[in-house]
Design an enzyme around this catalytic site. Structure first.
Site, short mmCIF file in Angstrom:
data_model
loop_
_atom_site.label_atom_id
_atom_site.label_comp_id
_atom_site.label_asym_id
_atom_site.label_seq_id
_atom_site.Cartn_x
_atom_site.Cartn_y
_atom_site.Cartn_z
N LYS A 78 0.86 -1.19 0.00
CA LYS A 78 0.00 0.00 0.00
C LYS A 78 0.90 1.24 0.00
CE LYS A 78 -3.88 1.79 2.82
NZ LYS A 78 -4.70 1.50 4.03
N SER A 153 -9.52 1.39 3.12
CA SER A 153 -8.72 2.25 2.29
C SER A 153 -7.65 1.48 1.50
CB SER A 153 -8.03 3.31 3.14
OG SER A 153 -7.12 2.70 4.04
N SER A 177 -9.59 -1.04 7.25
CA SER A 177 -9.07 -0.81 5.90
C SER A 177 -8.40 -2.00 5.25
CB SER A 177 -8.11 0.38 5.90
OG SER A 177 -8.85 1.57 6.01
#
Lengths: 488, 472
Positions: A78, A153, A177
């Site tokens: 990420k 996310s 997330s």
């Protein structure tokens, strides 16, 4: 190793010289080039570094050396996990062009094992969002239906892994997330116990909630990656490492395990999602698990507590982006204050600004007691409620999200309603507990449904085994591969 | 005309002398090329986390113990949020509501105790450098550990303020937690100041003068600010609560920011650090490492060693000197002689305060002790001791190198009488004068005796013998 582990499968292909690491890496890079346009999962691709690592692994194999399980496995991070010499932006305009001069601990652990980093993946700006649409690079799409979101996310990681554009990835979970996008994309996401994985190098959203964890195609892979990244880190004083390795505990019988059904988790869950979960309960019964019905009224306070405390910490963590030292700086300004003001106004997106303002407000002198302090006290009460609940059961079974992946632009319409969709994931972050989302079938819309399993602190070994047992028993009916990415 | 009384409290920042910074392993050394004593952590790069330097906690506990504070076994760190270019994280990690040390005091020479509300640890900020219209930032100082010592408003005169600060400086240096160099910013303070009619027990409105970094500026700033406040009150106006800055060039204080735009620091618990726990074991271990209490030692120096107060103060300014003195004075009949050796010839060779603090003296305490013992035993006289000490300081060699057996042999009464007789014979005029009643004439002959014995003769004895010889 079980038959569903993607990592184990790729490992044996390489170890048995059926494919070279360079070939494998190229296949993934080609697939990214082909499919990323429709998914927008990757925001940065790093072919040179990837092929360089691959060549190193191939040299080892050619020399007859044995390779580690994660060695040569193509993966992704990420974009809030710091990577030395590779741009890391948190998908925010304010960090565009920022190239870290150091590696996050999780990445240096994987780097040492010669994991092949394909690139950095999309996310909600500064990990704030539930749909991966607040990214300055545009939203990541769901590989099961590209008109739907990948979830937030860590949507980019979930989309990439779900679409076979990476064998596994690391995301971060502040209020769900990792678990929520894993649920939306029909794959596995593990949010470890707070402190089990070092946060050093993870660009902070809310420090007391953030936790890095694996997003994978199977529970076994999640265990493998978790074991590789959970070590006590002297660079993070809140890190404690894991208690016991998890991979070796997979495969244990779960007969007699007590699974708690906390009724508050099921309030407002869409009927088709609830039905998928009921099917999962039946699978568990067939494996010999026992169910207990429980109640935790304090679940009702979790969302406000989370949004108050997380935003408070975020407002402080994001104060450093002032355009002075790195990242974006506004072009026209009159003086220093004007420069900082304009840089932040232009650099941050709407959702980030909303949370900074909310956080600043709840910490302000006149409101501290009414909001922040009250939320802190409630946090303590929620921790206690979980402690009591886990005296009555080994794990809790709950939905990961009360629904399936939303269509695009759903989140933008009503931010508060979107916050509500975090209701099932947020409690684990408040209490620092481990949670895993495992696919458990499909909704009426044909989209994947995720089942969440929660355990007491540092119960990852149990949690992953319970999840693995379910997965073994139900995999053929709850997991659907997509026609994308690399197929081996 | 009313009589006005000063009410003042000090917030003193002391930079700790740890080798590394508070949250990373960068050096704390003063100076250096800008931004060379920095790493991702102390410049607050995204994703970095602080890790607390244990030595900082220990030093702060020592500071607390030396000022009679209670040590909080369960302290924690908080974030103080504000935006300024020298603060790269946009918050300073400090302690808010659970400081490490509380409720201490510093005793002044007039017997008054200035109470300390708290001592807490925090990180220093970097500094701004203004150059040719540009502002540059140097983060070398960023993350250097500080303690902030907050006094109650117990100070009643400028003299007391100065003494209080000097005392803090001495204590902190003495226990070795800081060099307290005001010129390098390792000791600096904010002065909270108000005035009230003498005898009143109500506090007036106070102002805060920021960042005093020299005693002379502090005195001038306080004088100015007191007068300004008295003038305001006497002309029926009010003092406005505000933060003020002292301008060295004008000698005046001026408004920096008013109460209306006072900062809201939005303190909250630092989530990146675990709580600070001072266990009873750790506390005992630190206590065992602490030197004797400064006041107790001072009293002992005055009482047991019979030192004049001024000498005791000079010697106790630095712990190394005090330790050196005690070693050198061991078993000495008159320790004042040892003190005089230190404050005289030895101090004469230490030009700066830093040299005094280091106290790198070529004469070891043992060698000084041996030298003064010779005096005690009557083997040498004071002037020979002094000249020998100078030679020892020049070379670092022991006294035995410079004193011959003859020097140390002493003079027998017979020998002394012989020398006296010879001296009298050599100075017939003086003898004549003496016999005529000029008592002073004896001194000239005594001088000759001392010269002949190279100072080894006991002047009182020689004088007695001479008087006898010259009278006849």
């Amino acid at each position: 190793m079980g038959k569903y582990g993607k990592i184990a499968q790729l490992h044996s292909l390489m170890a048995e010289k059926k494919i070279s690491c360079t070939e494998l890496t190229k296949q993934y890079l080609d697939a990214i080039e082909r499919d990323n346009a429709s998914l927008n999962a990757y925001v940065k691709i790093t072919p040179e570094a990837a092929l360089e690592t691959a060549a190193r692994v191939d040299a080892k194999i050619a020399a007859g050396e044995s390779i580690g399980l994660l060695e040569g496995i193509p993966m992704t991070l990420k974009d809030n996990i710091s990577t030395k010499d590779i741009e890391t932006t948190c998908c925010s305009k304010i960090l565009k062009g920022y190239v870290p001069i150091y590696d996050a601990t999780v990445w240096s652990l994987l780097k040492k094992q010669n994991a092949v980093l394909l690139g950095k993946t999309n996310m909600d700006e500064f990990a704030m969002g539930s749909s991966c649409e607040t990214s300055c690079f545009g939203g990541a799409k769901n590989p099961h239906d590209t008109t739907r979101v990948a979830g937030g996310s860590s949507g980019g990681v979930a989309s990439a892994v779900g679409a076979n554009l990476a064998a596994f990835g690391l995301g971060s979970d502040t209020g769900g997330s990792i678990r929520q996008p894993a649920s939306f994309c029909g794959i596995v996401g593990l949010k470890p116990t707070y402190g089990a994985v070092s946060r050093y190098g993870l660009i902070a959203y809310a420090s007391s909630f953030d936790q890095i964890g694996p997003i994978t195609l199977s529970v076994e892979d999640a265990a493998l990656v978790y074991d590789a990244i959970s070590a006590q880190d002297p660079m993070d004083s809140t890190s404690s490492g894991q208690k016991e390795p998890t991979v070796s505990s997979l495969g244990k019988d779960i007969r007699g395990k007590k699974i708690g059904i906390v009724k508050e988790y099921f309030e407002g869950v869409r009927p088709d999602v609830e039905k998928a979960l009921q099917n999962a309960v039946e699978v568990f019964r067939s494996l010999g698990a026992e169910f207990v019905e429980l109640s935790m009224p304090s679940i009702h306070y979790c969302l406000p507590v989370y949004y108050i405390l997380a935003c408070a910490e975020a407002s402080s963590n994001l104060g450093r982006y002032d355009g002075i030292r790195y990242g974006y700086q506004t072009e026209h300004y009159t003086d220093r204050n004007d420069m900082v003001c304009k840089t932040r106004s232009e650099g941050f997106g709407k959702e980030v600004k909303r949370r900074i303002l909310l956080g600043t407000y709840v910490l302000s002198a006149g409101y501290y007691d009414a909001y922040y302090k009250k939320a802190q006290n409630l946090r303590g009460a929620i921790v206690k409620a979980f402690d009591l609940t886990f005296e009555k059961c080994d794990v809790i079974l709950a939905p990961t999200v009360p629904m399936t992946a939303f269509p695009e632009h759903y989140a933008a319409k009503d931010p508060v309603e979107t916050y509500q969709t975090d209701i099932c994931t947020v409690p684990a972050n408040i209490a620092g507990l481990p949670g895993i989302s495992v696919p458990c079938g499909f909704g009426d819309d044909g989209m994947p449904v995720g089942m969440q399993l929660l355990g007491p602190k540092f119960s990852e070994a149990t949690l992953l085994n319970v999840a693995a047992q379910y997965e073994q028993a139900a995999r053929e009916t709850v997991f659907r591969p997509v026609e994308m990415g690399v197929s081996l | 005309m009313k009589n006005w009384e000063l009410v003042c409290g000090l917030e003193t920042h002391v930079e700790l002398a740890t080798k590394t910074k508070i949250f990373c392993s960068c050096t704390t050394e003063f100076g250096g090329e800008p931004n060379t004593h920095c790493c991702p952590i102390c410049i607050g790069l995204p994703g970095t986390l602080p890790k607390l330097n244990k030595a900082v906690v220990e030093y702060a506990v020592m500071a607390g113990l030396a000022t009679h504070c209670e040590i909080n076994p369960d302290a924690k760190m908080d974030r103080k949020n504000y935006v300024y270019p020298d603060l790269p994280k946009a918050y300073q990690i400090s302690e808010y509501d659970q400081p490490l040390c509380r409720n201490g005091y510093v005793e002044l020479s007039n017997g008054r105790k200035i109470r300390l509300a708290r001592i807490h640890i925090e990180e220093d900020a970097g500094k701004l450098v203004h150059e040719r219209g540009n502002t540059l930032v140097d983060y070398n100082r960023g993350g250097v550990p500080l303690i902030e010592i907050v006094s109650e408003p117990d100070i009643r005169s400028i003299d007391e303020a100065v003494e209080y600060l000097e005392k803090l400086q001495t204590i902190m240096r003495y226990i070795g937690v800081s060099d307290c160099k005001m010129q390098e910013g390792s000791l600096r303070c904010d002065v909270n100041i108000s005035v009230r009619p003498a005898g009143s027990d109500k506090f007036g409105t106070r102002t805060e003068i920021k960042n005093m970094n020299s005693f002379s500026h502090m005195i001038k700033a306080m004088e100015y600010e007191m007068e300004r406040q008295i003038d305001l009150l006497e002309s029926g106006e009010e003092v406005v609560q505000e933060t003020r800055r002292y301008d060295e060039s004008t000698g005046c204080t001026e408004e920096m920011r008013g109460k209306e735009d006072a900062n809201d620091y939005r303190y909250f618990r630092e989530p990146d650090l675990v709580a600070i726990r001072v266990t009873p074991e750790m506390l005992e271990e630190i206590k065992a490492r602490m030197p004797e209490d400064l006041q107790v030692r001072y009293n002992r120096f005055v009482k047991d060693y019979g030192l004049p107060e001024a000498d005791a103060k000079l010697i106790l300014e630095h712990r190394r000197i005090a330790d050196y003195f005690e070693k050198a004075a061991a078993g000495i009949k008159n320790p004042r002689t040892v003190a005089n050796c230190i404050t005289g010839p030895i101090f004469a060779r230490l030009a700066t305060e830093a040299e005094k603090a280091d106290f790198n003296v070529p004469v070891s305490a043992e060698n000084l002790n041996a030298l003064v013992k010779l005096l005690d035993e009557g083997k040498i006289r004071m002037n020979l001791l002094k000249s020998t000490l100078e030679k020892m300081l020049d070379t670092g060699k022991p006294a035995s190198e410079f004193l011959s057996e003859k020097d140390l042999a002493g003079i027998s009464p017979d020998e002394l009488r012989k020398i006296c007789e010879q001296a009298a014979a050599d100075n017939p005029n003086a003898v004549k004068d003496y016999r005529a009643g000029k008592e002073k004439a004896l001194k000239a002959v005594l001088g000759a005796v001392m010269k002949a014995t190279r100072g080894r003769a006991n002047p009182q004895e020689a004088e007695k013998i001479l008087a006898e010889i010259m009278s006849n």
